[in-house]
Scaffold this motif. Structure first.
Motif, mmCIF file in Angstrom:
data_model
loop_
_atom_site.group_PDB
_atom_site.id
_atom_site.type_symbol
_atom_site.label_atom_id
_atom_site.label_comp_id
_atom_site.label_asym_id
_atom_site.label_seq_id
_atom_site.Cartn_x
_atom_site.Cartn_y
_atom_site.Cartn_z
ATOM 1 N N ASN A 49 38.041 38.191 45.842
ATOM 2 C CA ASN A 49 38.100 38.722 47.201
ATOM 3 C C ASN A 49 38.706 40.111 47.220
ATOM 4 N N PHE A 50 38.085 41.015 47.958
ATOM 5 C CA PHE A 50 38.661 42.314 48.274
ATOM 6 C C PHE A 50 39.201 42.203 49.694
ATOM 7 N N SER A 51 40.527 42.044 49.789
ATOM 8 C CA SER A 51 41.160 41.661 51.052
ATOM 9 C C SER A 51 41.860 42.831 51.721
ATOM 10 N N CYS A 52 42.058 42.684 53.031
ATOM 11 C CA CYS A 52 42.741 43.705 53.828
ATOM 12 C C CYS A 52 44.243 43.468 53.897
ATOM 13 N N GLY A 53 44.726 42.478 53.208
ATOM 14 C CA GLY A 53 46.149 42.186 53.123
ATOM 15 C C GLY A 53 46.398 41.276 51.951
ATOM 16 N N GLN A 54 47.666 40.995 51.662
ATOM 17 C CA GLN A 54 48.029 40.229 50.474
ATOM 18 C C GLN A 54 48.151 38.735 50.722
ATOM 19 N N TYR A 55 47.923 38.281 51.958
ATOM 20 C CA TYR A 55 48.205 36.892 52.278
ATOM 21 C C TYR A 55 46.970 36.208 52.838
ATOM 22 N N ASP A 56 46.972 34.872 52.779
ATOM 23 C CA ASP A 56 45.864 34.099 53.340
ATOM 24 C C ASP A 56 45.757 34.348 54.837
ATOM 25 N N GLY A 57 44.523 34.318 55.320
ATOM 26 C CA GLY A 57 44.301 34.506 56.752
ATOM 27 C C GLY A 57 43.964 35.931 57.126
ATOM 28 N N THR A 58 44.138 36.879 56.189
ATOM 29 C CA THR A 58 43.793 38.260 56.480
ATOM 30 C C THR A 58 42.288 38.468 56.296
ATOM 31 N N VAL A 134 40.934 48.005 52.663
ATOM 32 C CA VAL A 134 41.070 47.064 51.552
ATOM 33 C C VAL A 134 42.328 47.397 50.761
ATOM 34 N N GLU A 135 43.229 46.432 50.652
ATOM 35 C CA GLU A 135 44.545 46.664 50.059
ATOM 36 C C GLU A 135 44.881 45.711 48.925
ATOM 37 N N CYS A 136 43.992 44.745 48.623
ATOM 38 C CA CYS A 136 44.396 43.703 47.679
ATOM 39 C C CYS A 136 43.176 43.097 46.992
ATOM 40 N N ILE A 137 43.345 42.749 45.711
ATOM 41 C CA ILE A 137 42.367 41.952 44.970
ATOM 42 C C ILE A 137 42.928 40.549 44.818
ATOM 43 N N HIS A 138 42.099 39.552 45.064
ATOM 44 C CA HIS A 138 42.528 38.154 45.002
ATOM 45 C C HIS A 138 41.487 37.378 44.203
ATOM 46 N N VAL A 139 41.915 36.692 43.139
ATOM 47 C CA VAL A 139 41.031 35.855 42.328
ATOM 48 C C VAL A 139 41.544 34.427 42.400
ATOM 49 N N ASP A 140 40.654 33.479 42.673
ATOM 50 C CA ASP A 140 41.078 32.089 42.841
ATOM 51 C C ASP A 140 39.945 31.165 42.398
ATOM 52 N N GLY A 141 40.305 29.892 42.185
ATOM 53 C CA GLY A 141 39.315 28.879 41.869
ATOM 54 C C GLY A 141 39.315 28.474 40.408
ATOM 55 N N ASP A 142 38.195 27.933 39.973
ATOM 56 C CA ASP A 142 38.068 27.395 38.614
ATOM 57 C C ASP A 142 37.618 28.503 37.671
ATOM 58 N N VAL A 143 38.585 29.270 37.175
ATOM 59 C CA VAL A 143 38.266 30.408 36.324
ATOM 60 C C VAL A 143 39.478 30.746 35.464
ATOM 61 N N ASN A 144 39.224 31.245 34.265
ATOM 62 C CA ASN A 144 40.265 31.783 33.400
ATOM 63 C C ASN A 144 40.066 33.287 33.313
#
Length: 323
Positions: A49-58, A134-144
């Protein structure tokens, strides 16, 4: 001291998932985000995710979401004002496989995000939210994840800042106050092999060269040479899979010198990606591989600025070269 990319960001190596890292100053055209990783055998889906903030819900400007649900497709979307937008999907040519390494490059263009997977163009996603948000990169899920690098950031005019790997703020990198490492040009993606690149102005101290790529199955050896116009090889960095060795040497006035082979570990494995960073100092080269201090090589050729060519050849697939 940790290796710092030429653009001013400290790459993250083997981060815990979920992973979040701020992008200081916001995303801009010409920047790229480079991710190396692998898909576990037990996988449902993962996302970048290329997010507009560092927290969930943004708000999320760009949601990249491979799904291993029997249909094997990649979903692209934007989350804005509490709601998801219309999904875009690509179902053909699914590039991810369980238990296999991958390489993702997100190139930020004025009109959208260009996604390359394993060296091939995969998708274009047009902007729905302005880049500067865009202020944050977020990687999540089933990945190494093996590494995450922001390429093209770290402008002048202030201290170089490294992403924090938690919720905290930025920290100036020790040893680099108010200074950018010299870089002449932008990265070259997926160049052919053999690769020949010119080093404008020659090699200078505190300059960093980055080579990223992939060793194909059955590969035996590849090399990186720092050369002069007269044919001298100031540094020959030679990965030899068939000998379980990495040889360093110089070829001066037509003759090879004594080989150096000492190493604490061997990070080069067929079927896996690698990340080599070579930093030039006044007395020696410092080589980092996958973020780890790999070796040092004392200068045998003293006229550094006469070293004007970078040559890469052998059994290797290149994904990025930064001179």
């Amino acid at each position: 001291m940790a290796f710092v990319s030429p653009q001013g960001y400290q790459p993250a190596y083997n981060p815990a998932i979920p992973y979040r890292s701020p992008i200081y100053g916001g995303l801009r055209p010409g920047m790229s985000v480079y991710i190396q990783g692998s898909v576990p055998q037990r996988v449902n889906r993962f996302c970048v995710n290329f997010s507009c903030g560092q927290y969930d819900g943004t708000d999320i400007a760009f949601h990249f979401n491979p799904r291993f649900d029997g249909k094997n497709n990649v979903v692209f979307n934007t989350f804005q004002s509490g709601s998801w937008g219309n999904e875009e999907k690509r179902k053909d040519g699914f590039p991810f496989n369980k238990g296999v390494h991958f390489e993702l490059v997100f190139m930020v263009n004025p009109g959208g995000y260009q996604v390359n997977v394993n060296g091939s163009h995969f998708y274009e996603y047009r902007h729905r939210i302005p880049l500067q948000r865009v202020e944050c990169i977020h990687v999540d899920g089933d990945v190494n994840i093996n590494s995450v690098t922001v390429v093209g950031g770290g402008g002048g005019g202030g201290p170089m800042m490294a992403p924090s790997f938690g919720a905290g703020g930025a920290m100036p990198l020790p040893g680099y106050p108010n200074m950018n490492l010299p870089v002449m040009g932008g990265p070259v993606y997926n160049p052919p092999v053999p690769y020949f690149g010119n080093i404008p102005g020659g090699v200078t101290p505190k300059r960093t060269f980055v080579v990223r790529g992939f060793i194909p199955q059955g590969g035996q050896r590849f090399h990186i040479n720092f050369k002069t116009q007269s044919g001298d090889i100031a540094l020959h960095f030679n990965v030899r899979i068939n000998e379980n060795a990495v040889v360093r040497n110089s070829k001066l006035r037509g003759s090879w010198g004594s080989e150096e082979r000492g190493m604490k570990f061997n990070p080069f494995v067929p079927g896996q990606y690698f990340d080599i960073s070579i930093r030039t100092g006044n007395g020696r080269y410092k080589v980092f591989v996958n973020g780890q201090d790999f070796c040092q090589y004392a200068h045998r050729f003293q006229g550094m600025q006469m070293i004007t060519q970078l040559e890469i050849g052998g059994d290797v697939v290149l994904s990025l070269v930064q001179i």
